[in-house]
Design a protein around this motif. Sequence first.
Motif, PDB file in Angstrom:
ATOM      1  N   TYR A   1       0.859  -1.307  -0.084  1.00  0.00           N
ATOM      2  CA  TYR A   1       0.179   0.105   0.263  1.00  0.00           C
ATOM      3  C   TYR A   1       1.463   1.334  -0.244  1.00  0.00           C
ATOM      4  CZ  TYR A   1       1.204  -0.905   4.735  1.00  0.00           C
ATOM      5  OH  TYR A   1       2.294  -0.486   6.014  1.00  0.00           O
ATOM      6  N   PRO A   2       0.431   2.244  -0.380  1.00  0.00           N
ATOM      7  CA  PRO A   2       0.935   3.749  -0.508  1.00  0.00           C
ATOM      8  C   PRO A   2       1.214   3.570   1.297  1.00  0.00           C
ATOM      9  CG  PRO A   2      -0.913   3.957  -2.077  1.00  0.00           C
ATOM     10  CD  PRO A   2      -1.102   2.498  -0.978  1.00  0.00           C
ATOM     11  N   GLY A   3       2.423   4.768   1.089  1.00  0.00           N
ATOM     12  CA  GLY A   3       3.004   5.526   2.142  1.00  0.00           C
ATOM     13  C   GLY A   3       3.318   6.620   2.499  1.00  0.00           C
ATOM     14  N   VAL A   4       3.655   7.239   3.328  1.00  0.00           N
ATOM     15  CA  VAL A   4       4.647   9.101   3.845  1.00  0.00           C
ATOM     16  C   VAL A   4       5.603   8.412   3.751  1.00  0.00           C
ATOM     17  CG1 VAL A   4       3.967  10.895   3.725  1.00  0.00           C
ATOM     18  CG2 VAL A   4       1.808   9.601   3.609  1.00  0.00           C
ATOM     19  N   THR A   5       6.229   9.657   2.668  1.00  0.00           N
ATOM     20  CA  THR A   5       7.527   9.803   3.658  1.00  0.00           C
ATOM     21  C   THR A   5       8.623  11.392   3.361  1.00  0.00           C
ATOM     22  OG1 THR A   5      10.335   8.733   3.458  1.00  0.00           O
ATOM     23  CG2 THR A   5       9.318   9.290   1.179  1.00  0.00           C
ATOM     24  N   GLU A   6       9.538  11.519   3.898  1.00  0.00           N
ATOM     25  CA  GLU A   6       9.830  12.372   4.044  1.00  0.00           C
ATOM     26  C   GLU A   6      11.109  12.889   3.103  1.00  0.00           C
ATOM     27  OE1 GLU A   6       8.286  15.623   4.974  1.00  0.00           O
ATOM     28  OE2 GLU A   6       6.818  14.591   5.210  1.00  0.00           O
ATOM     29  N   LEU A   7      11.363  13.515   2.591  1.00  0.00           N
ATOM     30  CA  LEU A   7      12.411  13.331   1.829  1.00  0.00           C
ATOM     31  C   LEU A   7      13.387  14.887   1.809  1.00  0.00           C
ATOM     32  CD1 LEU A   7      13.939  12.160   0.136  1.00  0.00           C
ATOM     33  CD2 LEU A   7      12.876  12.572  -1.808  1.00  0.00           C
ATOM     34  N   VAL A   8      14.370  14.481   2.178  1.00  0.00           N
ATOM     35  CA  VAL A   8      15.584  16.109   2.466  1.00  0.00           C
ATOM     36  C   VAL A   8      15.686  15.799   0.847  1.00  0.00           C
ATOM     37  CG1 VAL A   8      17.552  17.552   3.303  1.00  0.00           C
ATOM     38  CG2 VAL A   8      15.673  15.878   4.660  1.00  0.00           C
ATOM     39  N   ILE A   9      15.986  17.645   0.132  1.00  0.00           N
ATOM     40  CA  ILE A   9      16.118  17.651  -1.515  1.00  0.00           C
ATOM     41  C   ILE A   9      16.986  18.794  -1.364  1.00  0.00           C
ATOM     42  CG2 ILE A   9      15.835  18.145  -3.584  1.00  0.00           C
ATOM     43  CD1 ILE A   9      12.844  16.867  -2.684  1.00  0.00           C
ATOM     44  N   ASN A  10      18.679  18.271  -1.735  1.00  0.00           N
ATOM     45  CA  ASN A  10      20.009  19.858  -1.686  1.00  0.00           C
ATOM     46  C   ASN A  10      20.240  19.663  -3.478  1.00  0.00           C
ATOM     47  OD1 ASN A  10      20.249  20.210   1.337  1.00  0.00           O
ATOM     48  ND2 ASN A  10      20.296  18.340   0.972  1.00  0.00           N
ATOM     49  N   GLN A  11      19.923  20.170  -3.954  1.00  0.00           N
ATOM     50  CA  GLN A  11      20.589  20.355  -5.202  1.00  0.00           C
ATOM     51  C   GLN A  11      21.131  21.772  -6.048  1.00  0.00           C
ATOM     52  OE1 GLN A  11      17.109  20.040  -7.807  1.00  0.00           O
ATOM     53  NE2 GLN A  11      17.943  18.539  -9.242  1.00  0.00           N
ATOM     54  N   GLU A  12      22.057  21.613  -6.336  1.00  0.00           N
ATOM     55  CA  GLU A  12      23.023  22.114  -7.037  1.00  0.00           C
ATOM     56  C   GLU A  12      22.284  23.079  -8.617  1.00  0.00           C
ATOM     57  OE1 GLU A  12      27.376  24.082  -9.513  1.00  0.00           O
ATOM     58  OE2 GLU A  12      26.753  22.203  -8.121  1.00  0.00           O
ATOM     59  N   ILE A  13      21.644  24.051  -8.814  1.00  0.00           N
ATOM     60  CA  ILE A  13      21.101  25.430  -9.597  1.00  0.00           C
ATOM     61  C   ILE A  13      21.834  25.832 -10.643  1.00  0.00           C
ATOM     62  CG2 ILE A  13      19.430  26.167 -10.845  1.00  0.00           C
ATOM     63  CD1 ILE A  13      19.006  24.598  -7.297  1.00  0.00           C
TER      64      ILE A  13
END
Length: 143
Positions: free
Chosen positions: A41-53
């Motif tokens: 089943y679908p669950g929820v997660t927290e994702l930390v994102i770091n990106q160079e632009i």
Amino acid sequence: MHYRVSFLPSLIFAMNFLLLITYCTAALFSMSRGQQHDSCYPGVTELVINQEILDEDTGFRKFCSGTASLQKCEGSCVSQVSPSVVSSTGFSKKCKCCRESVTRPKLVTLTTCRDMDSNLLVGHSHVIELNEPADCACTECAF
């Protein structure tokens, strides 16, 4: 008169019967443990994102970060390995994995941006597009 008796056919029958009993016992044991249904089943997660632009027009480089709440697939699926007289390995394998069955795009805004010297860039943000599962299912595993 002498009769020749061959034990080979009865030996093969006994071996096949033993394999059948082993398979049935393993199946009954597995059922008694209550592991005969899929739970994916679908669950929820927290994702930390770091990106160079990199702005290709100006050559300006910034580093943006943020967090996103995304769906994930979790749970378990019934898999089994059973004896087989047909397979070259001697086992028949039926493996299923909990994974996305449908995906959808999700826009995430990275709200904290800094320049190359780590100075906070007030008013700057960056939007990225990620894919997340819209639904999950037990499907055949790919190795």
